[in-house]
Design a protein around this motif. Structure first.
Motif, short mmCIF file in Angstrom:
data_model
loop_
_atom_site.label_atom_id
_atom_site.label_comp_id
_atom_site.label_asym_id
_atom_site.label_seq_id
_atom_site.Cartn_x
_atom_site.Cartn_y
_atom_site.Cartn_z
N ARG A 95 0.80 -1.19 -0.16
CA ARG A 95 0.50 -0.04 0.21
C ARG A 95 1.00 1.63 0.71
O ARG A 95 1.85 1.35 0.05
CB ARG A 95 -0.32 0.65 1.29
N VAL A 96 0.25 2.41 -0.85
CA VAL A 96 0.90 4.20 -0.82
C VAL A 96 -0.37 4.55 -0.44
O VAL A 96 -0.66 4.49 -0.91
CB VAL A 96 1.64 4.15 -2.14
N ARG A 97 0.58 5.36 0.72
CA ARG A 97 -0.11 6.56 1.30
C ARG A 97 0.41 7.73 0.65
O ARG A 97 2.09 8.01 0.67
CB ARG A 97 -0.97 6.69 2.64
N ALA A 98 -0.54 8.24 -0.26
CA ALA A 98 -0.44 10.02 -0.33
C ALA A 98 -1.18 10.99 -0.24
O ALA A 98 -2.01 10.68 -0.33
CB ALA A 98 -0.31 9.29 -1.93
N GLY A 99 -0.17 12.35 -0.10
CA GLY A 99 -1.25 13.46 0.49
C GLY A 99 -1.75 14.25 -1.05
O GLY A 99 -1.30 13.72 -2.65
N GLY A 100 -2.72 15.00 -0.34
CA GLY A 100 -3.60 15.27 -2.02
C GLY A 100 -2.72 15.86 -2.98
O GLY A 100 -3.86 15.86 -4.31
N ALA A 101 -1.83 16.69 -2.25
CA ALA A 101 -0.97 17.30 -3.52
C ALA A 101 0.46 16.62 -4.53
O ALA A 101 0.49 17.32 -4.59
CB ALA A 101 -0.29 18.89 -2.39
N ALA A 102 0.49 15.60 -3.59
CA ALA A 102 1.22 14.24 -4.56
C ALA A 102 0.94 14.43 -5.92
O ALA A 102 -0.26 14.43 -5.62
CB ALA A 102 2.15 13.72 -3.50
N MET A 103 1.86 14.33 -6.91
CA MET A 103 1.82 14.17 -8.17
C MET A 103 1.77 12.96 -8.58
O MET A 103 2.63 11.77 -7.72
CB MET A 103 3.54 15.20 -8.72
N GLY A 104 1.11 12.56 -9.78
CA GLY A 104 0.80 11.14 -10.14
C GLY A 104 2.53 10.60 -10.10
O GLY A 104 2.80 9.46 -9.41
N ILE A 105 3.47 11.23 -10.94
CA ILE A 105 4.79 10.89 -11.00
C ILE A 105 5.05 10.44 -9.94
O ILE A 105 6.31 9.26 -9.79
CB ILE A 105 5.53 11.46 -11.35
N THR A 106 5.06 11.41 -8.52
CA THR A 106 5.76 11.13 -7.22
C THR A 106 5.21 9.50 -7.27
O THR A 106 6.06 8.70 -6.37
CB THR A 106 5.69 12.41 -5.93
N VAL A 107 4.40 9.43 -7.14
CA VAL A 107 3.18 8.07 -6.22
C VAL A 107 4.03 7.18 -6.88
O VAL A 107 4.37 5.86 -6.21
CB VAL A 107 2.19 8.12 -6.30
N ALA A 108 3.95 6.98 -8.33
CA ALA A 108 4.30 5.95 -8.93
C ALA A 108 6.21 5.93 -8.89
O ALA A 108 5.83 4.29 -8.80
CB ALA A 108 4.59 6.54 -10.58
N SER A 109 6.50 6.46 -8.61
CA SER A 109 8.66 6.35 -8.23
C SER A 109 8.37 5.65 -7.21
O SER A 109 8.86 5.24 -6.85
CB SER A 109 8.87 7.97 -9.01
N GLY A 110 7.68 6.61 -6.21
CA GLY A 110 7.41 5.88 -4.61
C GLY A 110 7.36 3.61 -4.91
O GLY A 110 7.58 3.48 -4.04
N ALA A 111 6.43 3.36 -5.63
CA ALA A 111 5.81 2.42 -5.43
C ALA A 111 6.84 2.18 -6.35
O ALA A 111 7.41 0.62 -5.79
CB ALA A 111 3.73 2.49 -5.90
N ARG A 112 7.60 2.16 -7.52
CA ARG A 112 8.85 1.65 -7.56
C ARG A 112 9.86 0.89 -6.49
O ARG A 112 9.58 -0.10 -7.12
CB ARG A 112 8.88 2.58 -9.00
#
Length: 300
Positions: A95-112
């Motif tokens: 699971r990845v928890r992301a703030g509302g202002a996080a960019m899509g690429i930042t979430v994808a990179s964290g998951a990677r």
């Protein structure tokens, strides 16, 4: 314009009367917000909204990658979450928890980096988590509802509420989030994966976007929703609209489901161009295209 202190409740963050939206909206057009508010944290936002006059409208805006702000500006309060709302953390269970202002690429990179697959498509979504959750954003065959577990909202009355996926009423590019509600956090879930393979897929998505979309232009992303069983760009092209211009607003020649501001277009010209495209597509194919880009504010 009256001083903020005489109309709005106190805020730990910043309040800008007549705050510019064109400074960060992708099209770089449109009028100002009556009040542009950047809260310090969730508690600050909650307190502010709880004390805010109930008659004042509230509109959350991310990076404006899928937005036309009309030339007359936006009445009421526009809430833009600052970087303090952009944290991305990894939790057990892929699971990845992301703030509302996080960019899509930042979430994808964290998951990677954590070896979590299934979120690669977020690399192809140029907006924030808040926007993706609200509009069920999607790309490359997947959408937010495929990976979302729950979202944390601050409602218009200041109530902080966690809502599971099932309560969001998702359909294609649509949710039933309450008006004025602000997405401050989202919890996503993927599956175990190999970081190098996830990275290859993200690179493929990035290269495909670069090759097919006018990413370096002043644009607003996909203009129209794809009708069932068809592609909006194909219908626009078939109706002879590729390259069509009104003033400095143009239908992209590279990808004709994108509208461009060639330099000095007004929001009115961009919106009128979109409506002209809709008219021509309807006349050619009988299909009424639905706007995917949100249009907000008042006409000048």
């Amino acid at each position: 314009m009256a001083a903020a202190s005489s109309i709005l409740p106190p805020l730990g963050g910043t309040i800008a009367p007549g705050g510019s939206l064109a400074d960060f909206i992708w099209f770089r057009t449109g009028g100002p917000a009556e009040w542009l508010v950047r809260p310090k944290d969730v508690e600050d936002l909650s307190r502010f909204l709880a004390a805010l006059d109930a008659s004042l409208p509230v509109l959350p805006v991310g990076v404006g990658s899928n937005l036309i702000v009309r030339d007359g500006g936006v009445p009421g309060v526009v809430v833009r979450l600052p970087k303090s709302f952009a944290k991305v953390t990894i939790e057990p269970g892929n699971r990845v928890r992301a703030g509302g202002a996080a960019m899509g690429i930042t979430v994808a990179s964290g998951a990677r980096d954590a070896g979590i697959a299934g979120l690669e498509f977020l690399r192809g979504i140029p907006g924030t988590v808040g926007g993706a959750v609200r509009m069920n954003a999607g790309a490359y065959g997947r959408e937010a509802s495929d990976i979302l577990v729950e979202t944390t909202l601050v409602l218009r009355d200041g109530t902080v509420e966690v809502r599971p996926l099932e309560a969001l009423g998702y359909t294609y590019r649509h949710s039933e989030l309450p008006e004025g509600a602000i997405v401050v956090e989202a919890l996503f879930e993927g599956v175990p994966g190999d970081p190098s393979e996830i990275g290859v897929e993200m690179d493929r998505i990035a290269a495909e976007r670069e090759a097919s979309q006018p990413l370096r232009s002043r644009t607003g992303g996909s203009t129209f929703k794809n009708p069932p069983g068809d592609k909006a760009w194909r219908l626009v092209d078939e109706a002879g609209c590729r390259g069509l211009q009104i003033g400095d607003a143009q239908v992209s020649e590279k990808h004709c489901n994108f509208l461009l501001n060639l330099g000095s277009a007004s929001s009115a010209e961009i919106e009128e161009l979109g409506e002209e495209v809709r008219r021509r597509v309807k006349a050619k194919s009988g299909i009424t295209l639905e706007w995917e880009i949100q249009r907000i504010g008042v006409k000048a």
